[in-house]
Design an enzyme around this catalytic site. Structure first.
Site: not given
Ligand code: AMP
Ligand code: ZN
Length: 137
Positions: A98, A100
């Site tokens: 993903h 950000h």
């Molecule tokens: P990373 O730490 O770069 O892997 O980012 C993962 C992101 O996904 C974090 O910022 C979480 O807050 C977000 N996240 C986790 N679960 C969900 C969800 N169900 N819906 C939306 N965002 C999520």
């Protein structure tokens, strides 16, 4: 494999979806750094940037630009960051690639690298040489 982002793509888990095409989805991050913090994902599962299929590059970046423009307009932003965490050590917590998109505001004090290093002597050239040897287009 149980992947929260795959479940969101399959509409088996709820998400605040901002934009969707046949192979890309953008949603609000559930724990935002700032409100409007968005995530852009390929619909087909891959773990990280290194395993993202080349065919997805354009669509991911295009969706990221479309959503970033919407954030700028919605929150009247002067700036934002686009980044991806790859590997646990780099802060990755969801192992489905993903990007950000994070709104930035004056005085929000978010810093990525507070302790910048300096190259000395030939070390910049040496680092460049080592990396170039491993470039495999
Ligand atoms: P990373 O730490 O770069 O892997 O980012 C993962 C992101 O996904 C974090 O910022 C979480 O807050 C977000 N996240 C986790 N679960 C969900 C969800 N169900 N819906 C939306 N965002 C999520
Ligand atoms: Zn997944």
């Amino acid at each position: 494999m149980d992947c929260i982002f795959c479940r969101i793509v399959q509409k088996e888990s709820p998400a605040e979806i901002l934009y969707e095409t046949y192979n890309v989805l953008a949603m609000l991050d559930i724990r935002p750094i700032h409100f409007g913090h968005a995530l852009v994902i390929p619909k087909s599962h891959c773990v990280d940037f290194l395993t993202l299929p080349e065919q997805s590059f354009h669509d991911i970046m295009h969706a990221t630009q479309i959503v970033a423009r919407a954030l700028v307009k919605t929150f009247d932003l002067e700036g934002f960051n686009v980044f991806s965490n790859n590997g646990r050590i780099a802060g990755q917590s969801v192992f489905h690639f993903h990007l950000h998109i994070v709104p930035r505001y004056v005085g929000d004090a978010i810093r990525f690298a507070p302790m910048l290093k300096s190259y000395t002597g030939r070390s910049m050239a040496e680092n460049g040489e080592r990396i170039r040897r491993n470039i495999q287009p």
